[in-house]
Design an enzyme around this catalytic site. Structure first.
Site, PDB file in Angstrom:
ATOM      1  N   LEU A 168     -56.605 -13.708 -29.937  1.00  0.00           N
ATOM      2  CA  LEU A 168     -56.266 -12.537 -30.341  1.00  0.00           C
ATOM      3  C   LEU A 168     -55.249 -12.768 -31.360  1.00  0.00           C
ATOM      4  CD1 LEU A 168     -56.228  -9.481 -30.656  1.00  0.00           C
ATOM      5  CD2 LEU A 168     -54.379  -9.694 -28.832  1.00  0.00           C
ATOM      6  N   ASP A 169     -55.552 -12.365 -32.903  1.00  0.00           N
ATOM      7  CA  ASP A 169     -54.484 -12.667 -33.912  1.00  0.00           C
ATOM      8  C   ASP A 169     -54.246 -14.158 -34.047  1.00  0.00           C
ATOM      9  OD1 ASP A 169     -54.265 -10.070 -34.435  1.00  0.00           O
ATOM     10  OD2 ASP A 169     -52.722  -9.664 -33.036  1.00  0.00           O
ATOM     11  N   GLU A 170     -55.297 -15.111 -33.790  1.00  0.00           N
ATOM     12  CA  GLU A 170     -54.921 -16.526 -33.795  1.00  0.00           C
ATOM     13  C   GLU A 170     -56.082 -17.169 -34.925  1.00  0.00           C
ATOM     14  OE1 GLU A 170     -52.520 -18.169 -32.740  1.00  0.00           O
ATOM     15  OE2 GLU A 170     -51.648 -16.812 -31.475  1.00  0.00           O
TER      16      GLU A 170
END
Length: 225
Positions: A168-170
């Site tokens: 997530l969001d990486e």
């Protein structure tokens, strides 16, 4: 000249074009995802209408049911772009239905879509997904991050557009934008500046991607020419 170029392509094993010619190449077919917030979706639709993006929008998918007379729905109806409202719960993400709707697209755009696409969905779709979120992460997570940041007295806000991965969001970052804020800003102007950055950052990322100016670099980084 044709023979010389062909010989060069064979010599350097260059069989895939890295340059797009807008007047010749077909437009990318995309689906746009959005939740309740309209600012990124509306800006993207207007940019598409003005011919600023080499894309065709196949449909808009949302977990939020917009009213029939809302400006977004009226815009979509004028341009014959389908709007699919899918009520999503923790138990049922409706991903099989979503996958069916997007199977013929070239890539997906999450224009402030406040749902997480599962690892299974990403693997089955197996194409790029571009996301936008405020640059206040990771310092201010959870509900109402703009108010959290405003109350904390931050001096710099931003927005980040990146590829979606299973982490997530990486995902690899495509574009980032920042702007200074100060004690002169109230919460309203603070939010407006943040949303304006998100709109600009998302459009710039999509444009760079469509122009083949985003290349992978090392494990989790990109180069944007």
């Amino acid at each position: 000249m044709d023979e010389d170029v062909l010989n060069l392509s064979k010599k350097f094993n260059a069989y895939k074009s890295v340059v797009r010619v807008p007047s010749v190449d077909p437009k990318y077919k995309i689906t746009v995802f959005a939740s309740k917030q309209d600012h990124c979706l509306v800006d993207l639709l207007h940019a598409w209408q003005d011919g600023k993006l080499p894309v065709d929008i196949s449909c808009v998918i949302s977990n939020h049911d917009r009213l029939p007379n809302s400006h977004v729905i009226r815009f979509l109806e004028r341009h014959n772009i389908p709007y699919h409202h899918l009520s999503i719960t923790k138990e049922d993400k409706r991903e099989d239905e979503i996958l069916h709707l997007v199977q013929d697209t070239d890539f997906l755009v999450l224009a402030r879509y406040m749902q997480v696409l599962s690892s299974s969905f990403l693997r089955r779709y197996n194409k790029d997904v571009i996301n936008i979120h405020h640059g206040l992460l990771p310092s201010f997570k959870g509900g109402n991050p703009s108010r959290q940041a405003f109350n904390a007295g931050v001096k710099l806000i931003g927005a980040t557009s990146h590829f979606v991965t299973e982490e997530l969001d990486e995902g690899p970052i495509i574009e980032q934008m920042v702007e200074r804020v100060s004690h002169k800003d109230n919460l309203l102007s603070f939010v407006q500046k943040s949303e304006n950055l998100e709109k600009q950052c998302l459009l710039k990322a999509i444009k760079s991607y469509c122009e083949l100016r985003v290349l992978p670099y090392e494990e989790n980084r990109t180069v944007v020419f």
